[in-house]
Enzyme design. Structure first.
Site, PDB file in Angstrom:
ATOM      1  N   LYS A  80      -1.376 -33.288 -35.652  1.00  0.00           N
ATOM      2  CA  LYS A  80      -1.653 -32.054 -34.891  1.00  0.00           C
ATOM      3  C   LYS A  80      -0.584 -31.021 -35.244  1.00  0.00           C
ATOM      4  O   LYS A  80       0.601 -31.356 -35.287  1.00  0.00           O
ATOM      5  CB  LYS A  80      -1.634 -32.384 -33.393  1.00  0.00           C
ATOM      6  CG  LYS A  80      -2.012 -31.214 -32.483  1.00  0.00           C
ATOM      7  CD  LYS A  80      -2.086 -31.653 -31.015  1.00  0.00           C
ATOM      8  CE  LYS A  80      -2.486 -30.498 -30.099  1.00  0.00           C
ATOM      9  NZ  LYS A  80      -2.612 -30.920 -28.684  1.00  0.00           N
ATOM     10  N   SER A 160      -6.863 -29.481 -26.139  1.00  0.00           N
ATOM     11  CA  SER A 160      -6.449 -28.695 -27.283  1.00  0.00           C
ATOM     12  C   SER A 160      -6.453 -29.476 -28.599  1.00  0.00           C
ATOM     13  O   SER A 160      -6.449 -28.874 -29.667  1.00  0.00           O
ATOM     14  CB  SER A 160      -5.048 -28.125 -27.050  1.00  0.00           C
ATOM     15  OG  SER A 160      -4.099 -29.169 -26.945  1.00  0.00           O
ATOM     16  N   SER A 184      -5.372 -32.876 -22.974  1.00  0.00           N
ATOM     17  CA  SER A 184      -5.686 -32.512 -24.364  1.00  0.00           C
ATOM     18  C   SER A 184      -5.831 -33.663 -25.350  1.00  0.00           C
ATOM     19  O   SER A 184      -6.213 -33.428 -26.498  1.00  0.00           O
ATOM     20  CB  SER A 184      -4.648 -31.545 -24.903  1.00  0.00           C
ATOM     21  OG  SER A 184      -4.952 -30.255 -24.452  1.00  0.00           O
TER      22      SER A 184
END
Ligand code: GLN
Length: 494
Positions: A80, A160, A184
């Site tokens: 990420k 997210s 998330s």
């Protein structure tokens, strides 16, 4: 023949160790899958095929030389783009961090490389991890590989960690890192039919992760199944002196202790999560989950978490408050973007840089956070929210006197279409309603796939455990996984 990209973490690790294929072959297969999908899905902000090949070559050389192999040896992963990676641009999906190349590596990513994993690229996300759909990214939204039955409208991959969820479910990576501040990891995992665990707050070091809300942020793995999550979490977790909130506890052997036998365990079903007007598919999958855990030997107990309805409002005060403080550091001086208008002074530079560098959702959070922390409103909002946070923790403590693990839906609906929610921030925030209580209490929580809803999109079930009891969460997740028999995957259209 099974394609290498169909293999998960355990299968790749074992296959590389056993000589069925090389780490180099695996990295090449995933690099090719990413190249073929990048334009359609936009899951990555930056691909790093050479980094994946170099890490694989080291593992192949170690194996040839008879050296011991790490827990993630030969497994290429997506990172990420909230984790600082030394020498590789790190953006948090923001314009303000464009051009920032960290001179250091985050603790979690370093641990993964030390365990033999390789980096396929930096994954797209909601800007500064603020969002539930990936639509706040400055690099364009991620598109879920999933589609509704008989419909080609683009679907949100969740957020997210939506680049992570899209990449793992589309088989562009066997696993990926995620971070979870208020859902998330869990919500995108649920939206895309994969597994993901947020460990107890403090298990994974936050050092080198771009901060959103420091008292809530936790890293965790997103992968195809529970075992893969256990393996990767072992590689990511552990004490770090560089993070003052890091837990000084040994990392348990979660994989070895996996067991879906829940005899003697009590599973709590929180009454307050059964909301009025709950989506019928979600209610049905929750009921199925209850039956599966009963079948695994658990005793089902109705519990009450009375302050649940205050969790979301409290989260949307505490998280923006911390964000407004954390994001004050992006001022045009130290990182990334600098907007220095002709003849401007220092204040003008701060203002111009921040105006140009932050997206609308990030600005909204900074404004809310600054407001709730301002002298006249601090007690009315921030102090009050902190009190609510304590009450939420107490609710869980009381429930865990009786039960070992809690079962609830992960999200109130299956994935929604891109564009369907962006104009209504409050509706978007409601997505986190089942996820934020465990975040506020710092508890380990996981989402596992439970089935498909009426539109053909995945649904997730959430397991919440006692502090430090990732094992209990993983084991209950495994019991569901064994019974859900979830083998659905998105039909390849990209
Ligand atoms: N959707 C939540 C938010 O927008 C959670 C985000 C997260 O966990 N990073 O704040």
């Amino acid at each position: 023949m099974t394609e290498l990209t169909d293999l998960g973490v355990a299968a790749i690790r074992d296959g590389v160790a056993g000589g069925d294929f090389t780490a180099g072959e695996v990295a090449s297969a995933f690099n090719a899958a990413i190249a073929a999908a990048q334009e359609a899905l936009n899951a990555f902000i930056l691909t790093t095929p050479e980094a994946a090949l170099e890490a694989a070559a080291r593992v192949d050389a170690d194996r040839a030389g008879g050296k011991p192999l790490g827990k993630m040896a030969g497994v290429p992963i997506g990172m990420k783009d909230l984790f600082a990676t030394k020498g590789t641009a790190t953006t948090a999906a923001s314009h303000i961090l464009e051009g920032f190349v960290p001179p250091y590596e985050s603790t979690v990513s370093q641990k993964l490389w030390d365990a033999g994993a390789g980096m396929l690229g930096k994954l797209n996300l909601d800007q500064f991890a603020m969002g539930s759909s990936n639509e706040t990214s400055a690099f364009g939204n991620v598109i879920s590989p999933w589609r509704r039955n008989g419909d080609t409208a683009p679907i949100a991959p969740g957020g997210s960690s939506g680049g992570s969820s899209a990449a793992v479910s589309a088989r562009l990576a066997p696993a990926a890192t995620g971070t979870d501040t208020g859902g998330s990891i869990r919500q995108p995992a649920a939206f895309t039919g994969i597994s993901g665990i947020k460990p107890t707050y403090g298990r994974c070091s936050r050092w080198g992760i771009v901060a959103f809300a420091s008292s809530l942020d936790q890293a965790g793995p997103m992968a195809r199944d529970v075992r893969d999550c256990a393996i990767m979490l072992e590689a990511m977790a552990g004490f770090d002196a560089k993070d003052s909130t890091s837990l000084d506890l040994p990392v348990p052997a979660w994989e070895t202790a996996l067991s879906g036998d829940l005899r003697g365990k009590k599973v709590g079903i929180p009454r307050e999560y059964r909301m009025d007007g709950m989506d019928a598919d979600v209610a049905h999958s929750w009921d199925q989950g209850i039956a599966w855990l009963k079948d695994a030997g658990a005793e089902i107990v109705d519990i009450t978490l009375p302050h649940t309805k205050y969790a979301l409002p409290a989260y949307y005060i505490i998280a923006p408050a911390e964000a407004s403080s954390n994001l004050a550091r992006y001022d045009g001086v130290r990182f990334g973007l600098r907007d220095l208008p002709e003849g401007a002074g220092l204040q003008d530079m701060y203002a111009a840089t921040r105006a140009a560098g932050f997206g609308a959702e990030v600005k909204r959070r900074i404004l809310i956070g600054t407001y709730v922390l301002s002298a006249g409103f601090y007690d009315a909002y921030y102090t009050q929210a902190q009190k609510v946070r304590t009450l939420i923790s107490r609710d869980f403590n009381a429930a865990f006197q009786t039960v070992d693990v809690i079962l609830a839906p992960t999200a109130p609906t299956a994935a929604f279409g891109l564009g369907e929610m962006v104009s209504d921030p409050l509706a978007m925030y409601l997505n986190d309603v089942f996820a934020v209580p465990a975040s506020l209490a710092g508890l380990p929580a996981m989402s596992v796939p439970a089935g498909l809803g009426r539109e053909g999109l995945p649904l997730g079930l959430q397991l919440i455990g006692r502090p430090f009891d990732e094992q209990g969460v993983l084991n209950a997740g495994l019991a569901i996984e064994a019974r859900a028999g979830f083998t659905a995957r998105p039909a390849k259209w990209w």
